[in-house]
Enzyme design. Structure first.
Site, short mmCIF file in Angstrom:
data_model
loop_
_atom_site.label_atom_id
_atom_site.label_comp_id
_atom_site.label_asym_id
_atom_site.label_seq_id
_atom_site.Cartn_x
_atom_site.Cartn_y
_atom_site.Cartn_z
N ASP A 11 2.77 5.17 -6.81
CA ASP A 11 3.82 5.38 -6.04
C ASP A 11 5.19 5.01 -7.29
OD1 ASP A 11 2.80 5.21 -3.77
OD2 ASP A 11 2.52 3.28 -3.17
N HIS A 64 -2.38 -2.58 -9.87
CA HIS A 64 -3.20 -1.59 -9.16
C HIS A 64 -4.53 -2.87 -8.80
CE1 HIS A 64 -6.12 1.42 -7.45
NE2 HIS A 64 -5.66 1.80 -6.36
N HIS A 117 0.70 -1.47 0.20
CA HIS A 117 0.40 -0.50 -0.21
C HIS A 117 0.65 1.67 -0.18
CE1 HIS A 117 -2.94 2.63 0.77
NE2 HIS A 117 -3.63 2.17 2.19
N1 CMC Z 1 4.67 -6.85 -11.12
C1 CMC Z 1 4.78 -8.24 -11.32
N2 CMC Z 1 3.45 -8.71 -11.51
C2 CMC Z 1 2.34 -8.60 -11.07
C3 CMC Z 1 2.42 -6.50 -9.90
C4 CMC Z 1 3.61 -6.17 -10.17
N3 CMC Z 1 4.17 -5.19 -9.30
N4 CMC Z 1 1.11 -6.65 -9.45
C5 CMC Z 1 0.84 -7.75 -9.53
N5 CMC Z 1 1.31 -8.88 -10.47
C6 CMC Z 1 0.39 -9.96 -10.89
C7 CMC Z 1 0.10 -10.98 -9.52
O1 CMC Z 1 1.97 -12.56 -9.57
C8 CMC Z 1 -0.41 -11.83 -10.60
O2 CMC Z 1 -0.12 -13.30 -11.96
P1 CMC Z 1 -0.93 -14.22 -11.93
O3 CMC Z 1 -1.77 -13.89 -12.27
O4 CMC Z 1 0.40 -14.88 -12.48
O5 CMC Z 1 -0.59 -15.30 -10.57
C9 CMC Z 1 -1.27 -10.61 -11.21
O6 CMC Z 1 -0.80 -9.59 -11.27
C10 CMC Z 1 -2.44 -10.20 -10.35
O7 CMC Z 1 -2.43 -10.19 -8.89
P2 CMC Z 1 -2.93 -9.42 -7.21
O8 CMC Z 1 -1.74 -9.49 -6.48
O9 CMC Z 1 -4.08 -10.23 -7.43
O10 CMC Z 1 -3.48 -8.07 -7.97
P3 CMC Z 1 -3.42 -7.86 -6.10
O11 CMC Z 1 -4.75 -6.75 -7.17
O12 CMC Z 1 -4.48 -8.54 -5.71
O13 CMC Z 1 -2.88 -6.50 -5.72
C11 CMC Z 1 -1.35 -4.66 -5.52
C12 CMC Z 1 -2.80 -5.69 -6.14
C13 CMC Z 1 -1.35 -2.69 -5.37
C14 CMC Z 1 -1.19 -5.31 -4.46
C15 CMC Z 1 -0.35 -5.50 -6.92
O14 CMC Z 1 -0.43 -5.31 -7.67
C16 CMC Z 1 1.43 -5.16 -6.18
O15 CMC Z 1 1.30 -5.96 -5.47
N6 CMC Z 1 1.76 -3.40 -6.95
C17 CMC Z 1 3.16 -3.45 -6.27
C18 CMC Z 1 2.93 -3.00 -5.38
C19 CMC Z 1 2.62 -1.30 -4.97
O16 CMC Z 1 3.10 -0.69 -6.56
N7 CMC Z 1 1.20 -0.63 -4.42
C20 CMC Z 1 1.03 0.36 -4.51
C21 CMC Z 1 -0.27 0.37 -5.10
S1 CMC Z 1 -0.59 1.89 -5.58
C22 CMC Z 1 -0.82 2.66 -4.16
C23 CMC Z 1 -1.94 2.53 -2.92
O17 CMC Z 1 -3.31 3.18 -3.98
O18 CMC Z 1 -1.60 1.71 -2.33
#
Ligand code: CMC
Length: 440
Positions: A369, A313, A274
């Site tokens: 971010d 996201h 986050h």
């Molecule tokens: N790098 C590589 N792969 C990713 C990433 C990433 N940053 N984010 C998601 N994925 C992949 C993930 O491995 C999964 O792949 P598969 O389907 O093969 O297993 C797929 O994309 C879906 O990911 P998810 O974890 O189910 O997606 P989510 O909606 O639960 O997570 C997130 C959203 C923001 C937590 C995630 O994208 C992430 O960890 N990003 C990196 C951390 C980040 O930049 N966070 C800041 C968010 S914006 C600020 C805020 O509002 O907080």
């Protein structure tokens, strides 16, 4: 249009009609009431159907008129106003007023609001003793979480969360004091004497003053950097039901006071998935080190070794409008501060990722971010302070949700259910009859 959804229960042959609830925006979606599902049962004793939704991927937890996000189109509205317009025309305090009150302030309302906030920027001197208890290298986010909670003990009346006047005062205090607490946390962690608020300065200029003033009697930040910080605060001010806002709502739903609730929200924000992500973006760029190494780093991400921080996201599946604004802002900052190598690495990373099948398929785009850390770094703000700045900005959003929630006739203590997967009833086993289980 018939506003009902029919469900045929194949177990009983019964047809159930569920009412639909609609949002006000064409893309806001509709919802059924999860409680209505409880009537779908096989017998009188049956508990009924629950919604199973870990991570709240598709659950509406409240009605809210504060912020709207259309993740597929990259739209973000605060009280109906597009983020792009607010970022180019408003100040952070104007936006905070808008989030809290629902309307942009006119001139006299703004002057009063500004004066009100300015009035509360100072901290009780005892806070300094409290800060003294931290280790010399304490992370400022840890200091912020604790010192925010400690404010609750300075303002015990705030526990009366049912009084709108007391709530209004707590809201002003929190918005005014969080930059002071944040700057004190930073100065403590680097061993510098605290710099007190200068109430002649704007909200953002005063924060820079408390961070960076040394021997100058009057600190005046570069006007471009002052404005850029204000825009950064606007972009981070609210984002509907995200992790930290949901923490705020959940904790405050037990009638906990706003200081401990904002502290809990700040703790939610601390995590690297986050608000802590901006800190990790800079660590990642430093680890990559040069533009040449970007390709091999992306390969490792695709192998699943780690995530590309600042990408992806839960809601935005096209682009994050905040990231677009920040990319433009970065060039303004670099005109003042001079370029740094992180921008080149970030641009290369973005270019490669946006053309790569792995990221395209998963709809992963730069989020807020990705560029905010690069900008903060160029402004001389230390990496550990990045999530702290996010918390300063988001305080107005958290408090808007708190105020909205307090006036919501549907408010109940947050208390999700579960699908129990443990043992069904079983008999107690006396100690001498228990089998030894190897657990180490
Ligand atoms: N790098 C590589 N792969 C990713 C990433 C990433 N940053 N984010 C998601 N994925 C992949 C993930 O491995 C999964 O792949 P598969 O389907 O093969 O297993 C797929 O994309 C879906 O990911 P998810 O974890 O189910 O997606 P989510 O909606 O639960 O997570 C997130 C959203 C923001 C937590 C995630 O994208 C992430 O960890 N990003 C990196 C951390 C980040 O930049 N966070 C800041 C968010 S914006 C600020 C805020 O509002 O907080």
């Amino acid at each position: 249009m018939v506003d009902k959804l029919s469900i045929n229960d194949n177990r009983t042959g019964k047809k159930h009609e569920l009412s639909l609830l609609h949002g006000t925006h064409v893309n806001a979606g509709s919802a059924i009431s999860a409680k209505d599902l409880r009537d779908i049962k096989t017998s009188e004793k049956d508990f009924g159907v629950l919604v199973h939704d870990p991570g709240f991927m598709n659950t509406s937890a409240c009605k809210s008129s504060i912020t709207f996000i259309d993740g597929d189109s990259g739209v973000l509205l605060y009280r109906g106003y597009p983020i792009e317009e607010l970022a180019s025309k408003s100040t952070y305090l104007e936006v905070a007023y808008l989030l809290l009150h629902g309307e942009l302030p006119d001139e006299s309302e703004y002057d009063l609001w500004n004066a009100d906030i300015t009035n509360h920027t100072f901290l009780n001197e005892k806070i300094k003793k409290f800060l003294d208890g931290f280790r010399y290298d304490a992370h400022p986010m840890g200091i912020l979480v604790s010192s925010l909670a400690s404010l609750s003990t300075f303002y015990p009346k705030s526990r009366n969360v049912h009084d709108p006047k007391i709530r209004a005062r707590s809201i002003r205090r929190l918005i005014a004091k969080i930059p002071t607490l944040a700057a004190f946390a930073y100065r403590y962690s680097v061993g510098l004497p605290y710099a007190y608020p200068d109430n002649d300065l704007s909200y953002s200029a005063n924060f820079l003053n408390m961070m960076f003033r040394t021997t100058d009697t009057k600190y005046q930040p570069d006007p471009v950097l002052e404005r850029v910080l204000d825009v950064l605060l606007i972009l981070h001010a609210d984002h509907e039901q995200n992790c930290s806002t949901s923490a705020m709502r959940a904790v405050a739903s037990s009638d906990a006071d706003p200081y401990v609730s904002v502290s809990a929200a700040t703790a939610g924000l601390y995590g690297p998935l986050h608000g802590g992500a901006n800190e990790r973006v800079l660590e990642m760029l430093a680890e990559i080190g040069t533009v040449k190494k970007v390709g091999s780093y992306i390969e490792k991400v695709k192998q699943g070794e780690f995530r590309l921080m600042g990408f992806g996201h839960r809601v935005y599946k096209n682009f994050d409008p905040r990231a677009k604004i920040l990319k433009n802002l970065a060039s303004q900052v670099f005109e003042v501060t001079g370029k740094n190598k992180f921008l080149d690495i970030a641009l290369e990373l973005e270019k490669i990722a946006l053309n790569d099948e792995y990221f395209i398929k998963r709809k992963l785009y730069p989020n807020v971010d990705f560029y905010s850390g690069i900008i903060y770094r160029a402004m001389g703000i230390p990496v550990e302070m990045f999530p702290v700045l996010f918390a300063i900005a988001r305080t107005s959003g958290w408090l808007s949700h708190w105020e909205e929630m307090r006036n919501d006739p549907e408010l109940r203590i947050a208390r999700p259910r579960q699908i129990y997967t443990g043992y069904p009833d079983r008999g107690y086993v006396n100690m001498d009859s228990r089998k030894l289980k190897k657990i180490y």
